[in-house]
Design an enzyme around this catalytic site. Sequence first.
Site, PDB file in Angstrom:
ATOM      1  N   HIS A  89       0.646  -1.386   0.222  1.00 46.21           N
ATOM      2  CA  HIS A  89      -0.247  -0.108   0.301  1.00 46.21           C
ATOM      3  C   HIS A  89       0.617   1.023  -0.434  1.00 46.21           C
ATOM      4  O   HIS A  89       1.896   1.197   0.263  1.00 46.21           O
ATOM      5  CB  HIS A  89      -0.811   0.031   1.510  1.00 46.21           C
ATOM      6  CG  HIS A  89      -0.266  -0.231   2.531  1.00 46.21           C
ATOM      7  ND1 HIS A  89       0.402   1.666   3.175  1.00 46.21           N
ATOM      8  CD2 HIS A  89       0.186  -1.080   3.213  1.00 46.21           C
ATOM      9  CE1 HIS A  89       0.700   0.882   4.216  1.00 46.21           C
ATOM     10  NE2 HIS A  89       0.870  -0.476   4.590  1.00 46.21           N
ATOM     11  N   ASP A  90       0.479   2.191  -1.032  1.00 47.85           N
ATOM     12  CA  ASP A  90       1.212   3.379  -0.635  1.00 47.85           C
ATOM     13  C   ASP A  90       2.045   3.481  -1.274  1.00 47.85           C
ATOM     14  O   ASP A  90       2.893   4.602  -1.130  1.00 47.85           O
ATOM     15  CB  ASP A  90       0.651   4.342   0.904  1.00 47.85           C
ATOM     16  CG  ASP A  90      -0.264   4.084   1.536  1.00 47.85           C
ATOM     17  OD1 ASP A  90      -1.165   5.338   0.940  1.00 47.85           O
ATOM     18  OD2 ASP A  90      -0.459   3.445   2.357  1.00 47.85           O
ATOM     19  N   GLY A 115       5.328  -1.014   2.896  1.00 51.49           N
ATOM     20  CA  GLY A 115       4.233  -0.219   2.185  1.00 51.49           C
ATOM     21  C   GLY A 115       5.219   1.027   2.394  1.00 51.49           C
ATOM     22  O   GLY A 115       6.303   1.242   2.205  1.00 51.49           O
TER      23      GLY A 115
END
Length: 257
Positions: free
Chosen positions: A119-120, A137
């Site tokens: 994520h991200d 992440g």
Amino acid sequence: MIHPTAQIDPSAVIGANVRIGAYTVIGADVHIGDGTVIGPHVVVEGPTRIGKDNRIAQFASLGGDPQDMKFSGERTELVIGDRNLIREFVTINRGTPEGGGVTRIGNDNWLLAYVHVAHDCTVGNHTIFSNYSALAGHVEVGDWTVFSGYSGAHQFCKIGEHAFIAMGCLLGADVPPFLMMANDQGGRPRGLNTTGLKRRGFEPERITAIKRAYRTLYTSGLSLAEAREQLVVQAKDSEDVRAMLDFLDRSERGLAR
């Protein structure tokens, strides 16, 4: 163009000349650009935006929930650009509210089998992720960077453009542009990615300036503050050194040294 066994949510937007293989599942709020080819048994969850002319192999899983214990179902996205190759069993998760809400993949990247992008993360253009490489992440990866097999990066690491990460190298700090990282004590600089720079058309004087900056930062014995002062002077005559200096100033986890 779309196999009759594929399951496509009515809200999905499918561009022209898109091919979707058998038993693939396209979820709600997914946009797929023109000319993209998606193999069999792929899962794409939304919100996800996939650009034009991508090739996505069987068993890839794109746009799944972030693997973050704080995530509680907020709307976040995965955005993938154009002309990317995404091979078997690649997993790319959506973002989190704390990380800006978007996981982003640029254009012309190769993500080979079993690659994971958490994520991200933000991945630039023309990168290569070899088999089993992974990003935790919030990692940033610059253009033309290469991750060799079984390599990876810790959360919040930044990897500059044109870097080369050797097989099995696990990064816990930021890697400036143009560096080559070896699988040694958790990842250590081992010179410049000169072969990659030459292949991409860097002229000898550009490489000479980058080498001078590397020596200042890594082999001169100077402290980081002292090295930065010299890089400021060198950056006046070199856009590439300016890129290294800018990267140094944006580093949050500290440089790999």
